[in-house]
Design a protein around this motif. Structure first.
Motif, PDB file in Angstrom:
ATOM      1  N   ALA A 239       0.617  -1.230   0.147  1.00 17.12           N
ATOM      2  CA  ALA A 239       0.112   0.095  -0.025  1.00 17.12           C
ATOM      3  C   ALA A 239       0.889   1.062  -0.085  1.00 17.12           C
ATOM      4  O   ALA A 239       0.474   2.274  -0.841  1.00 17.12           O
ATOM      5  N   LEU A 240       1.923   1.127   0.708  1.00 13.75           N
ATOM      6  CA  LEU A 240       2.767   2.270   0.680  1.00 13.75           C
ATOM      7  C   LEU A 240       3.620   2.540  -0.598  1.00 13.75           C
ATOM      8  O   LEU A 240       3.820   3.686  -0.865  1.00 13.75           O
ATOM      9  N   ARG A 241       3.821   1.381  -1.302  1.00  8.34           N
ATOM     10  CA  ARG A 241       4.520   1.587  -2.557  1.00  8.34           C
ATOM     11  C   ARG A 241       3.405   2.410  -3.631  1.00  8.34           C
ATOM     12  O   ARG A 241       3.815   3.267  -4.333  1.00  8.34           O
ATOM     13  N   GLY A 242       2.110   1.830  -3.437  1.00  9.62           N
ATOM     14  CA  GLY A 242       1.172   2.757  -4.242  1.00  9.62           C
ATOM     15  C   GLY A 242       0.968   4.047  -4.074  1.00  9.62           C
ATOM     16  O   GLY A 242       0.645   4.839  -4.745  1.00  9.62           O
ATOM     17  N   PHE A 243       0.999   4.243  -2.658  1.00  7.65           N
ATOM     18  CA  PHE A 243       0.985   5.971  -2.368  1.00  7.65           C
ATOM     19  C   PHE A 243       2.279   6.605  -2.736  1.00  7.65           C
ATOM     20  O   PHE A 243       1.854   7.474  -3.444  1.00  7.65           O
ATOM     21  N   ASP A 244       3.181   6.157  -2.677  1.00  8.70           N
ATOM     22  CA  ASP A 244       4.417   6.792  -3.247  1.00  8.70           C
ATOM     23  C   ASP A 244       4.121   7.076  -4.689  1.00  8.70           C
ATOM     24  O   ASP A 244       4.522   8.201  -5.153  1.00  8.70           O
ATOM     25  N   SER A 245       3.775   6.036  -5.422  1.00 12.32           N
ATOM     26  CA  SER A 245       3.619   6.331  -6.724  1.00 12.32           C
ATOM     27  C   SER A 245       2.797   7.391  -7.208  1.00 12.32           C
ATOM     28  O   SER A 245       2.737   8.223  -8.199  1.00 12.32           O
ATOM     29  N   HIS A 246       1.399   7.365  -6.575  1.00  7.39           N
ATOM     30  CA  HIS A 246       0.476   8.387  -6.584  1.00  7.39           C
ATOM     31  C   HIS A 246       1.017   9.758  -6.105  1.00  7.39           C
ATOM     32  O   HIS A 246       0.482  10.833  -6.830  1.00  7.39           O
ATOM     33  N   SER A 247       1.661   9.739  -4.909  1.00 10.60           N
ATOM     34  CA  SER A 247       2.068  11.115  -4.426  1.00 10.60           C
ATOM     35  C   SER A 247       2.970  11.801  -5.297  1.00 10.60           C
ATOM     36  O   SER A 247       3.317  12.940  -5.350  1.00 10.60           O
ATOM     37  N   ARG A 248       4.059  10.935  -6.172  1.00 10.50           N
ATOM     38  CA  ARG A 248       4.939  11.425  -7.098  1.00 10.50           C
ATOM     39  C   ARG A 248       4.067  12.260  -8.201  1.00 10.50           C
ATOM     40  O   ARG A 248       4.448  13.333  -8.531  1.00 10.50           O
ATOM     41  N   LEU A 249       2.908  11.657  -8.678  1.00  9.61           N
ATOM     42  CA  LEU A 249       2.128  12.371  -9.704  1.00  9.61           C
ATOM     43  C   LEU A 249       1.472  13.741  -9.044  1.00  9.61           C
ATOM     44  O   LEU A 249       1.276  14.660  -9.777  1.00  9.61           O
ATOM     45  N   VAL A 250       0.986  13.506  -7.799  1.00  7.55           N
ATOM     46  CA  VAL A 250       0.731  14.768  -6.893  1.00  7.55           C
ATOM     47  C   VAL A 250       1.634  15.817  -6.932  1.00  7.55           C
ATOM     48  O   VAL A 250       1.597  16.887  -7.201  1.00  7.55           O
ATOM     49  N   GLU A 251       2.885  15.522  -6.628  1.00  5.32           N
ATOM     50  CA  GLU A 251       4.005  16.491  -6.751  1.00  5.32           C
ATOM     51  C   GLU A 251       4.313  16.968  -7.915  1.00  5.32           C
ATOM     52  O   GLU A 251       4.650  18.280  -8.180  1.00  5.32           O
ATOM     53  N   ARG A 252       4.313  16.428  -9.183  1.00  6.49           N
ATOM     54  CA  ARG A 252       4.439  16.524 -10.429  1.00  6.49           C
ATOM     55  C   ARG A 252       3.444  17.697 -10.646  1.00  6.49           C
ATOM     56  O   ARG A 252       3.668  18.910 -11.301  1.00  6.49           O
ATOM     57  N   ALA A 253       2.063  17.327 -10.239  1.00  7.37           N
ATOM     58  CA  ALA A 253       1.163  18.346 -10.638  1.00  7.37           C
ATOM     59  C   ALA A 253       1.221  19.471  -9.962  1.00  7.37           C
ATOM     60  O   ALA A 253       0.782  20.790 -10.316  1.00  7.37           O
ATOM     61  N   TRP A 254       1.872  19.721  -8.685  1.00  6.15           N
ATOM     62  CA  TRP A 254       1.914  20.740  -7.987  1.00  6.15           C
ATOM     63  C   TRP A 254       2.619  21.663  -8.688  1.00  6.15           C
ATOM     64  O   TRP A 254       2.816  22.942  -8.524  1.00  6.15           O
ATOM     65  N   ARG A 255       3.739  21.441  -9.564  1.00  3.65           N
ATOM     66  CA  ARG A 255       4.449  22.315 -10.242  1.00  3.65           C
ATOM     67  C   ARG A 255       3.980  23.037 -11.242  1.00  3.65           C
ATOM     68  O   ARG A 255       4.591  24.220 -11.743  1.00  3.65           O
ATOM     69  N   ARG A 256       2.813  22.690 -11.483  1.00  2.00           N
ATOM     70  CA  ARG A 256       2.094  23.268 -12.448  1.00  2.00           C
ATOM     71  C   ARG A 256       1.026  24.045 -12.024  1.00  2.00           C
ATOM     72  O   ARG A 256      -0.092  24.374 -13.015  1.00  2.00           O
ATOM     73  N   ARG A 257       0.869  24.391 -10.751  1.00  3.79           N
ATOM     74  CA  ARG A 257      -0.242  25.027 -10.088  1.00  3.79           C
ATOM     75  C   ARG A 257       0.423  26.043  -9.298  1.00  3.79           C
ATOM     76  O   ARG A 257       1.196  25.871  -8.241  1.00  3.79           O
ATOM     77  N   LEU A 258      -0.155  27.445  -9.271  1.00  5.18           N
ATOM     78  CA  LEU A 258       0.270  28.347  -8.585  1.00  5.18           C
ATOM     79  C   LEU A 258      -0.613  28.852  -7.729  1.00  5.18           C
ATOM     80  O   LEU A 258      -2.033  29.017  -8.061  1.00  5.18           O
ATOM     81  N   SER A 259      -0.450  29.477  -6.808  1.00  2.03           N
ATOM     82  CA  SER A 259      -1.306  30.290  -5.602  1.00  2.03           C
ATOM     83  C   SER A 259      -1.428  31.939  -6.154  1.00  2.03           C
ATOM     84  O   SER A 259      -0.515  32.207  -6.364  1.00  2.03           O
ATOM     85  N   ASP A 260      -2.638  32.403  -5.986  1.00  2.00           N
ATOM     86  CA  ASP A 260      -2.884  33.935  -6.069  1.00  2.00           C
ATOM     87  C   ASP A 260      -2.432  34.744  -4.789  1.00  2.00           C
ATOM     88  O   ASP A 260      -2.485  35.954  -5.043  1.00  2.00           O
ATOM     89  N   LEU A 261      -2.431  34.106  -3.808  1.00  3.01           N
ATOM     90  CA  LEU A 261      -2.004  34.744  -2.687  1.00  3.01           C
ATOM     91  C   LEU A 261      -0.731  34.898  -2.289  1.00  3.01           C
ATOM     92  O   LEU A 261       0.340  34.008  -2.428  1.00  3.01           O
ATOM     93  N   GLY A 262      -0.357  36.156  -1.848  1.00  8.60           N
ATOM     94  CA  GLY A 262       1.150  36.192  -1.322  1.00  8.60           C
ATOM     95  C   GLY A 262       1.285  36.594   0.143  1.00  8.60           C
ATOM     96  O   GLY A 262      -0.010  36.019   0.884  1.00  8.60           O
ATOM     97  N   GLY A 263       2.458  36.931   0.753  1.00  9.07           N
ATOM     98  CA  GLY A 263       2.603  36.904   1.928  1.00  9.07           C
ATOM     99  C   GLY A 263       3.151  35.760   2.715  1.00  9.07           C
ATOM    100  O   GLY A 263       3.414  34.621   2.061  1.00  9.07           O
ATOM    101  N   PRO A 264       3.244  35.597   4.165  1.00  7.54           N
ATOM    102  CA  PRO A 264       3.853  34.565   4.920  1.00  7.54           C
ATOM    103  C   PRO A 264       3.192  33.472   4.908  1.00  7.54           C
ATOM    104  O   PRO A 264       1.914  33.796   5.168  1.00  7.54           O
ATOM    105  N   GLY A 265       3.802  32.438   4.790  1.00  6.47           N
ATOM    106  CA  GLY A 265       3.002  30.988   4.965  1.00  6.47           C
ATOM    107  C   GLY A 265       2.978  30.594   6.561  1.00  6.47           C
ATOM    108  O   GLY A 265       3.543  31.227   7.355  1.00  6.47           O
ATOM    109  N   ASN A 266       2.444  29.472   6.701  1.00  7.33           N
ATOM    110  CA  ASN A 266       2.402  28.932   8.133  1.00  7.33           C
ATOM    111  C   ASN A 266       3.316  27.936   8.000  1.00  7.33           C
ATOM    112  O   ASN A 266       3.382  26.794   7.422  1.00  7.33           O
TER     113      ASN A 266
END
Length: 439
Positions: A239-266
């Motif tokens: 199950a963890l191997r499956g999670f890692d493969s799917h989370s890699r795709l999530v990580e790749r998708a995040w590279r193509r998504r930006l937020s419109d908010l600026g300022g300091p994060g938490n």
């Protein structure tokens, strides 16, 4: 980090479950340990402004052993010490009646599990069993008094002195709970995309560490695992191997998504995660690098501690992943995420038109949208990654013997406790662990 009252009660419950699943060959030892547990419980309940009506048994209290019942007595006593050393300001938490009832119910439920272990390991005609059954009936009455089922409230965060748990393996549970609590306390409106990316990286790191621990427990010749336990660990690894493969795709998708908010994060979640990671590194590494399976799992008790750590880590990771999934859904619905214009145009051709017509330039390369169809890849991979973590956590709960315990959860719906029967041993547990908004 200091161990809180809630942390020590969680450790006491684990010791009680371990005692229930174990075997005591020495009847005199189990009775001596029970006397210590009962004495610690009586003292603890006095600090919670109640008492057991059943008179103490005829035996004189003796020192407890290093077995699970002995550890249970010491942990219940340590939790009572936290209540005893509070100053007048912190002690005001003891004035909240509902929290007092919840704490009494949890302590009684834990002691009730220990009493069941004594019944299982003593003969029918053993002196003191009638007294034990009377105590059990009273403990059940106290344990059932918490009808609110909403946690310990202010009592749960009381602490004193330095850390009460010094072993790296035992420190994982409170650190994982803290990591989870920090994540679930974050408001949706303040979340930035970089923080969502950081959460994905944190989850991948935890998943990799748990996979490493499970592999070492399987590989160690000293773990003493039976066939069913080995099978469960293999399921967790898959199950963890499956999670890692799917989370890699999530990580790749995040590279193509930006937020419109600026300022300091938490950064509080990153701080909590780094504390957890340091504890895991201390457990898995020595000066020469990664520990070998023989070094990490030197005996059966080490394997039990590591299985508990796997359970705690996967439970917290599942809650964090679910919270991240809800944050992403909210951000999409609120139109806070950007997508490449050519991707948005595949869902809505209007994104290809020039604003106002004429010779004006096309819309920017990145456009903000609330159309769910623009985020199908991201949401699908997030769902599959969360489902993989959920499958691993459910199997870890069964392996650790916590399958049916009602645990505090980050989910918006609070689950009520139900009767627990371990799948492997058939052992029943009438105890409860109070749920609440933070684990």
């Amino acid at each position: 980090m200091r161990a809180t009252y809630e942390d020590l009660l969680r450790a006491a419950r684990r010791a009680a479950v371990s005692a229930l699943r174990g075997t005591y060959p020495d009847e005199a030892e189990v009775l001596a340990d029970w006397d210590a547990v009962l004495g610690a419980t009586r003292n603890h309940l006095r600090w919670l402004r109640t008492s057991l009506k059943t008179e103490p048994g005829a035996r004189e209290p003796a020192s407890c052993s290093d077995n699970s019942l002995g550890r249970l007595a010491r942990t219940i006593g340590a939790a009572a010490d936290i209540l005893a050393v509070q100053d007048s300001v912190a002690a005001a938490a003891l004035d909240v009646r509902d929290d007092l009832i919840a704490a009494r119910a949890e302590v009684a439920a834990i002691a009730r599990i220990g009493a069941e272990a004594v019944l299982r390991n003593t003969k029918t005609r053993t002196p003191g069993r009638l007294h034990l059954k009377t105590v059990i009936a009273e403990l059940e009455e106290i344990a059932g008094a918490d009808s609110r089922r909403m946690g310990l409230g202010g009592l749960g965060v009381l602490a004193a002195g330095g850390p009460g748990l010094t072993s790296a393996g035992l420190m994982i549970a409170p650190l994982a709970a803290r990591w989870e609590r920090v994540h679930t306390a974050v408001d949706e409106a303040s979340v930035l995309t970089r923080e969502l990316r950081s959460t994905t990286a944190q989850l991948r790191t935890v998943g990799g560490q748990v996979w490493h621990v499970a592999t070492h427990v399987l590989s160690s010749p000293h773990a003493g695992l039976d066939v069913g336990q080995r099978r469960d660990l293999q399921v967790i690894r898959r199950a963890l191997r499956g999670f890692d493969s799917h989370s890699r795709l999530v990580e790749r998708a995040w590279r193509r998504r930006l937020s419109d908010l600026g300022g300091p994060g938490n950064s509080l979640d990153e701080t909590a995660f780094l504390d957890l990671k340091d504890s895991m590194d201390e457990l898995l590494r020595d000066r020469g690098g990664l520990r070998s399976p023989r070094d990490l799992v030197g005996h059966r008790r080490s394997a039990v501690v590591l299985i508990d750590a796997i359970d705690e880590l996967l439970w917290s990771a599942k809650q964090v992943a679910g919270h991240q999934q809800r944050m992403v859904s909210w951000s999409i619905a609120a139109g806070r995420l950007f997508v490449p214009r050519h991707e948005a145009a595949q869902v809505e051709l209007a994104y290809l038109r020039r604003p106002g017509g004429g010779a004006r330039l096309l819309q920017p390369w990145w456009v903000r949208t609330d159309r769910a169809g623009c985020f199908g890849e991201l949401t699908r991979d997030l769902t599959e990654a969360t489902d993989s973590l959920r499958a691993a956590s459910d199997m870890a709960r069964r392996l650790a013997g916590t399958s049916r315990f009602s645990r505090r959860t980050a989910d918006p719906v609070v689950r009520l406790s139900s009767a627990y029967v371990d799948l492997a041993s058939g052992i029943a547990d009438q105890g409860q662990e109070v749920p609440g908004p933070g684990r």
